[in-house]
Design an enzyme around this catalytic site. Structure first.
Site, PDB file in Angstrom:
ATOM      1  N   GLY A   6      11.883 -40.955  31.459  1.00 12.69           N
ATOM      2  CA  GLY A   6      13.269 -41.530  31.058  1.00 12.69           C
ATOM      3  C   GLY A   6      12.521 -43.023  32.388  1.00 12.69           C
ATOM      4  O   GLY A   6      13.912 -43.456  32.828  1.00 12.69           O
ATOM      5  N   MET A  36      17.927 -45.513  35.324  1.00 12.78           N
ATOM      6  CA  MET A  36      17.589 -44.976  36.820  1.00 12.78           C
ATOM      7  C   MET A  36      16.001 -44.841  36.486  1.00 12.78           C
ATOM      8  O   MET A  36      15.568 -45.875  37.743  1.00 12.78           O
ATOM      9  CB  MET A  36      17.845 -43.556  36.859  1.00 12.78           C
ATOM     10  CG  MET A  36      19.476 -43.416  37.626  1.00 12.78           C
ATOM     11  SD  MET A  36      19.756 -43.913  39.071  1.00 12.78           S
ATOM     12  CE  MET A  36      18.498 -43.310  39.910  1.00 12.78           C
ATOM     13  N   ASP A  51      11.979 -41.013  25.315  1.00 12.47           N
ATOM     14  CA  ASP A  51      12.814 -40.572  24.125  1.00 12.47           C
ATOM     15  C   ASP A  51      11.773 -41.364  22.901  1.00 12.47           C
ATOM     16  O   ASP A  51      11.544 -42.084  22.965  1.00 12.47           O
ATOM     17  CB  ASP A  51      13.969 -40.265  23.135  1.00 12.47           C
ATOM     18  CG  ASP A  51      14.683 -39.252  22.561  1.00 12.47           C
ATOM     19  OD1 ASP A  51      14.012 -38.895  22.565  1.00 12.47           O
ATOM     20  OD2 ASP A  51      15.929 -39.873  21.877  1.00 12.47           O
ATOM     21  N   THR A 103      21.753 -34.903  35.619  1.00 11.97           N
ATOM     22  CA  THR A 103      22.435 -33.858  35.947  1.00 11.97           C
ATOM     23  C   THR A 103      22.934 -32.805  34.947  1.00 11.97           C
ATOM     24  O   THR A 103      22.169 -32.730  33.596  1.00 11.97           O
ATOM     25  CB  THR A 103      23.955 -34.637  35.737  1.00 11.97           C
ATOM     26  OG1 THR A 103      23.925 -35.436  34.330  1.00 11.97           O
ATOM     27  CG2 THR A 103      24.223 -35.205  37.174  1.00 11.97           C
ATOM     28  N   PRO A 155      21.276 -33.714  42.491  1.00  7.00           N
ATOM     29  CA  PRO A 155      22.488 -34.937  42.036  1.00  7.00           C
ATOM     30  C   PRO A 155      23.123 -36.022  42.145  1.00  7.00           C
ATOM     31  O   PRO A 155      23.418 -37.030  41.655  1.00  7.00           O
ATOM     32  CB  PRO A 155      23.919 -33.396  42.031  1.00  7.00           C
ATOM     33  CG  PRO A 155      23.371 -32.460  43.117  1.00  7.00           C
ATOM     34  CD  PRO A 155      22.018 -31.947  43.134  1.00  7.00           C
ATOM     35  N   HIS A 163      32.735 -44.102  38.154  1.00  7.84           N
ATOM     36  CA  HIS A 163      31.710 -45.034  37.699  1.00  7.84           C
ATOM     37  C   HIS A 163      31.382 -45.267  36.655  1.00  7.84           C
ATOM     38  O   HIS A 163      32.396 -45.701  35.588  1.00  7.84           O
ATOM     39  CB  HIS A 163      30.721 -43.284  36.645  1.00  7.84           C
ATOM     40  CG  HIS A 163      30.220 -42.614  37.976  1.00  7.84           C
ATOM     41  ND1 HIS A 163      30.525 -41.649  38.539  1.00  7.84           N
ATOM     42  CD2 HIS A 163      28.628 -42.076  38.014  1.00  7.84           C
ATOM     43  CE1 HIS A 163      29.826 -40.763  39.627  1.00  7.84           C
ATOM     44  NE2 HIS A 163      28.541 -41.515  39.375  1.00  7.84           N
ATOM     45  N   LYS A 203      28.333 -43.284  31.448  1.00  4.79           N
ATOM     46  CA  LYS A 203      27.475 -42.225  31.813  1.00  4.79           C
ATOM     47  C   LYS A 203      27.846 -41.599  30.535  1.00  4.79           C
ATOM     48  O   LYS A 203      28.640 -41.269  29.980  1.00  4.79           O
ATOM     49  CB  LYS A 203      28.635 -41.995  32.873  1.00  4.79           C
ATOM     50  CG  LYS A 203      28.255 -40.714  33.941  1.00  4.79           C
ATOM     51  CD  LYS A 203      27.822 -41.005  34.914  1.00  4.79           C
ATOM     52  CE  LYS A 203      27.830 -38.819  35.943  1.00  4.79           C
ATOM     53  NZ  LYS A 203      26.219 -39.065  35.517  1.00  4.79           N
TER      54      LYS A 203
HETATM   55  N1  LIG Z   1      20.304 -37.653  40.415  1.00  8.25           N
HETATM   56  C1  LIG Z   1      20.798 -39.090  40.779  1.00  8.25           C
HETATM   57  O1  LIG Z   1      20.890 -39.671  42.065  1.00  8.25           O
HETATM   58  C2  LIG Z   1      21.474 -39.406  39.812  1.00  8.25           C
HETATM   59  C3  LIG Z   1      20.649 -39.153  38.490  1.00  8.25           C
HETATM   60  N2  LIG Z   1      21.713 -39.273  37.771  1.00  8.25           N
HETATM   61  C4  LIG Z   1      21.309 -39.434  35.974  1.00  8.25           C
HETATM   62  O2  LIG Z   1      20.596 -39.435  35.689  1.00  8.25           O
HETATM   63  C5  LIG Z   1      20.288 -39.017  34.193  1.00  8.25           C
HETATM   64  C6  LIG Z   1      19.894 -40.515  32.898  1.00  8.25           C
HETATM   65  O3  LIG Z   1      21.411 -41.472  34.138  1.00  8.25           O
HETATM   66  P1  LIG Z   1      20.520 -43.216  33.061  1.00  8.25           P
HETATM   67  O4  LIG Z   1      19.995 -43.962  34.143  1.00  8.25           O
HETATM   68  O5  LIG Z   1      21.606 -43.930  33.612  1.00  8.25           O
HETATM   69  O6  LIG Z   1      20.631 -43.088  31.691  1.00  8.25           O
HETATM   70  P2  LIG Z   1      19.476 -43.961  30.855  1.00  8.25           P
HETATM   71  O7  LIG Z   1      20.137 -43.208  29.337  1.00  8.25           O
HETATM   72  O8  LIG Z   1      20.049 -44.983  31.628  1.00  8.25           O
HETATM   73  O9  LIG Z   1      17.985 -43.232  30.804  1.00  8.25           O
HETATM   74  C7  LIG Z   1      18.364 -41.905  30.015  1.00  8.25           C
HETATM   75  C8  LIG Z   1      16.591 -41.927  29.467  1.00  8.25           C
HETATM   76  O10 LIG Z   1      16.084 -40.526  29.428  1.00  8.25           O
HETATM   77  C9  LIG Z   1      15.355 -40.987  27.604  1.00  8.25           C
HETATM   78  N3  LIG Z   1      14.838 -39.767  27.439  1.00  8.25           N
HETATM   79  C10 LIG Z   1      16.159 -38.865  26.516  1.00  8.25           C
HETATM   80  N4  LIG Z   1      15.077 -38.268  25.852  1.00  8.25           N
HETATM   81  C11 LIG Z   1      14.678 -38.462  26.755  1.00  8.25           C
HETATM   82  C12 LIG Z   1      13.253 -37.337  26.788  1.00  8.25           C
HETATM   83  N5  LIG Z   1      13.173 -35.886  26.167  1.00  8.25           N
HETATM   84  N6  LIG Z   1      11.829 -37.495  27.125  1.00  8.25           N
HETATM   85  C13 LIG Z   1      11.440 -38.293  28.151  1.00  8.25           C
HETATM   86  N7  LIG Z   1      12.739 -39.371  28.275  1.00  8.25           N
HETATM   87  C14 LIG Z   1      14.263 -39.280  27.141  1.00  8.25           C
HETATM   88  C15 LIG Z   1      16.462 -42.513  27.073  1.00  8.25           C
HETATM   89  O11 LIG Z   1      14.883 -42.666  26.245  1.00  8.25           O
HETATM   90  P3  LIG Z   1      15.797 -43.232  25.057  1.00  8.25           P
HETATM   91  O12 LIG Z   1      16.621 -44.954  25.647  1.00  8.25           O
HETATM   92  O13 LIG Z   1      14.734 -44.039  24.429  1.00  8.25           O
HETATM   93  O14 LIG Z   1      16.793 -42.694  24.909  1.00  8.25           O
HETATM   94  C16 LIG Z   1      16.564 -43.251  28.360  1.00  8.25           C
HETATM   95  O15 LIG Z   1      15.276 -44.195  28.212  1.00  8.25           O
HETATM   96  C17 LIG Z   1      21.556 -38.986  34.190  1.00  8.25           C
HETATM   97  O16 LIG Z   1      21.962 -37.555  34.043  1.00  8.25           O
HETATM   98  C18 LIG Z   1      22.759 -39.177  34.986  1.00  8.25           C
HETATM   99  O17 LIG Z   1      23.385 -38.928  35.200  1.00  8.25           O
HETATM  100  C19 LIG Z   1      21.672 -41.287  37.798  1.00  8.25           C
HETATM  101  C20 LIG Z   1      22.023 -41.692  38.543  1.00  8.25           C
HETATM  102  C21 LIG Z   1      21.214 -41.158  39.606  1.00  8.25           C
HETATM  103  O1  LIG Z   2      25.190 -41.479  36.379  1.00  4.96           O
HETATM  104  C1  LIG Z   2      25.238 -41.605  36.418  1.00  4.96           C
HETATM  105  O2  LIG Z   2      25.031 -43.141  37.198  1.00  4.96           O
HETATM  106  C2  LIG Z   2      24.974 -40.793  38.661  1.00  4.96           C
HETATM  107  N1  LIG Z   2      24.844 -40.394  37.957  1.00  4.96           N
HETATM  108  C3  LIG Z   2      24.595 -38.401  38.942  1.00  4.96           C
HETATM  109  C4  LIG Z   2      26.376 -37.681  39.118  1.00  4.96           C
HETATM  110  O3  LIG Z   2      26.522 -37.209  37.985  1.00  4.96           O
HETATM  111  O4  LIG Z   2      25.952 -37.053  39.926  1.00  4.96           O
HETATM  112  C5  LIG Z   2      24.409 -39.313  40.152  1.00  4.96           C
HETATM  113  C6  LIG Z   2      25.614 -40.743  40.589  1.00  4.96           C
HETATM  114  O5  LIG Z   2      26.399 -40.365  40.502  1.00  4.96           O
HETATM  115  C7  LIG Z   2      25.327 -41.260  39.174  1.00  4.96           C
END
Ligand SMILES: NC(=O)C1=CN([C@@H]2O[C@H](COP(=O)(O)OP(=O)(O)OC[C@H]3O[C@@H](n4cnc5c(N)ncnc54)[C@H](OP(=O)(O)O)[C@@H]3O)[C@@H](O)[C@H]2O)C=CC1
Ligand SMILES: O=C(O)C1=N[C@H](C(=O)O)C[C@H](O)C1
Length: 268
Positions: free
Chosen positions: A29, A34, A56, A99, A125, A154, A158
């Site tokens: 990703g 992120m 992806d 998540t 998470p 958020h 999201k």
């Molecule tokens: N734990 C934490 O602290 C945090 C967790 N999150 C979580 O992280 C996740 C991603 O968030 P965010 O970055 O905002 O989302 P984005 O949509 O910005 O990024 C997701 C990325 O994953 C890629 N992707 C999709 N399918 C695949 C695959 N099969 N293999 C590899 N890459 C793939 C997408 O590519 P493409 O665009 O080409 O589809 C995209 O680049 C969410 O579940 C969010 O809730 C977010 C912030 C903090």
């Molecule tokens: O999608 C986000 O942006 C975030 N996802 C995580 C969550 O679902 O808890 C962490 C944070 O809240 C940002």
């Protein structure tokens, strides 16, 4: 006075420090919101080497071929399980921020790890230190308040609602209430418009706000007769998650098996 020493007698006075090999990191990703931040953070770390960036449509084998020792996954709830399976099969530690994990998925990962006693997977998470502390404080306070609700706020893109952090917070608070023998919250759950009272997570109401301008925010509101306690955390920038992500990348090799949350890496 001058002294002369032959070159063969000369000794370098600096003690030699054994070189520590860099830790090879792959990012899944990598071009997402992120992932972009993780790539920057890994590139800026002296002890880490970014060896693969996968999105992806890219070939997942790239991370294994590039010799990744740890993979960081910020992808999507519907693809993350396949990614974890691949990494475990290829002896790569996983740091997962994506998540969407419930008890059944966690149990499946634990099963996959059984034949791989040296491999670690951490599912967190939220990697924000403040958010981890918020969950801890909410857990501590839960037993003192009959009423509790969680509000998460958020950015509008999201993928899931409620957030993974809100669900985990609600579950931790609910467990603390049960352990303290608290009855169900006395607050009405009836809504004249469906959804007005939020989602029910183990008896805790969780509300999700989506708003342009926000990044990631959460409040836990607790109430008792004549007083309330509000615990709030704000991530204004995704840089806020990076210290926790890098900590997990560095620690995971020392923590085989499944770890949920980064609390234990922080000594909490
Ligand atoms: N734990 C934490 O602290 C945090 C967790 N999150 C979580 O992280 C996740 C991603 O968030 P965010 O970055 O905002 O989302 P984005 O949509 O910005 O990024 C997701 C990325 O994953 C890629 N992707 C999709 N399918 C695949 C695959 N099969 N293999 C590899 N890459 C793939 C997408 O590519 P493409 O665009 O080409 O589809 C995209 O680049 C969410 O579940 C969010 O809730 C977010 C912030 C903090
Ligand atoms: O999608 C986000 O942006 C975030 N996802 C995580 C969550 O679902 O808890 C962490 C944070 O809240 C940002």
């Amino acid at each position: 006075m001058t002294t002369s020493t032959s070159t063969t007698d000369q000794q370098d006075p600096t003690p030699t420090v054994p070189e520590v090999p860099l830790l090879n990191v792959g990012v899944l990703g990598a071009r997402g919101r992120m992932g972009t931040e993780v790539v920057k953070a890994v590139n800026a770390a002296d002890d880490l080497e970014l060896v693969a960036m996968v999105d992806d449509g890219d070939w997942l084998f790239d991370v294994a071929n590039a010799g990744a020792q740890v993979v960081v996954d910020f992808t999507r709830p519907d693809v993350v399980m396949d990614n974890i399976r691949f990494c475990i099969d290829n002896n790569i530690h996983c740091v997962v921020g994506t998540t969407g994990f419930d008890e059944a998925k966690l149990a499946t990962i634990a099963e996959w790890l059984e034949p791989k006693p040296d491999i670690g997977v951490v599912i967190a998470p939220n990697f924000g230190i403040g958010a981890v502390l918020l969950m801890k404080f909410a857990q501590e306070a839960a037993r003192f308040f009959p009423s509790v609700e969680v509000v998460e706020l958020h950015h509008p893109n999201k993928v899931d609602a409620p957030s993974g952090t809100a669900v985990r917070t609600a579950r931790l608070v609910a467990a603390a209430r049960r352990a303290a023998g608290l009855p169900a919250s006395p607050d009405a759950t009836t809504d004249s418009l469906p959804g007005a009272r939020g989602a029910d997570v183990e008896g805790v109401a969780v509300h999700a706000v989506r708003l342009t301008g926000l990044v990631a925010h959460q409040e836990v509101l607790m109430g008792a007769a004549g007083e309330t306690l509000t615990i709030r955390h704000d991530s204004f920038d995704r840089a806020s998650f990076m210290p926790g992500v890098l900590l997990a990348v560095r620690e995971i090799g020392r923590h085989p098996g499944l770890t949920v949350g980064i609390e234990s890496f922080l000594g909490l």
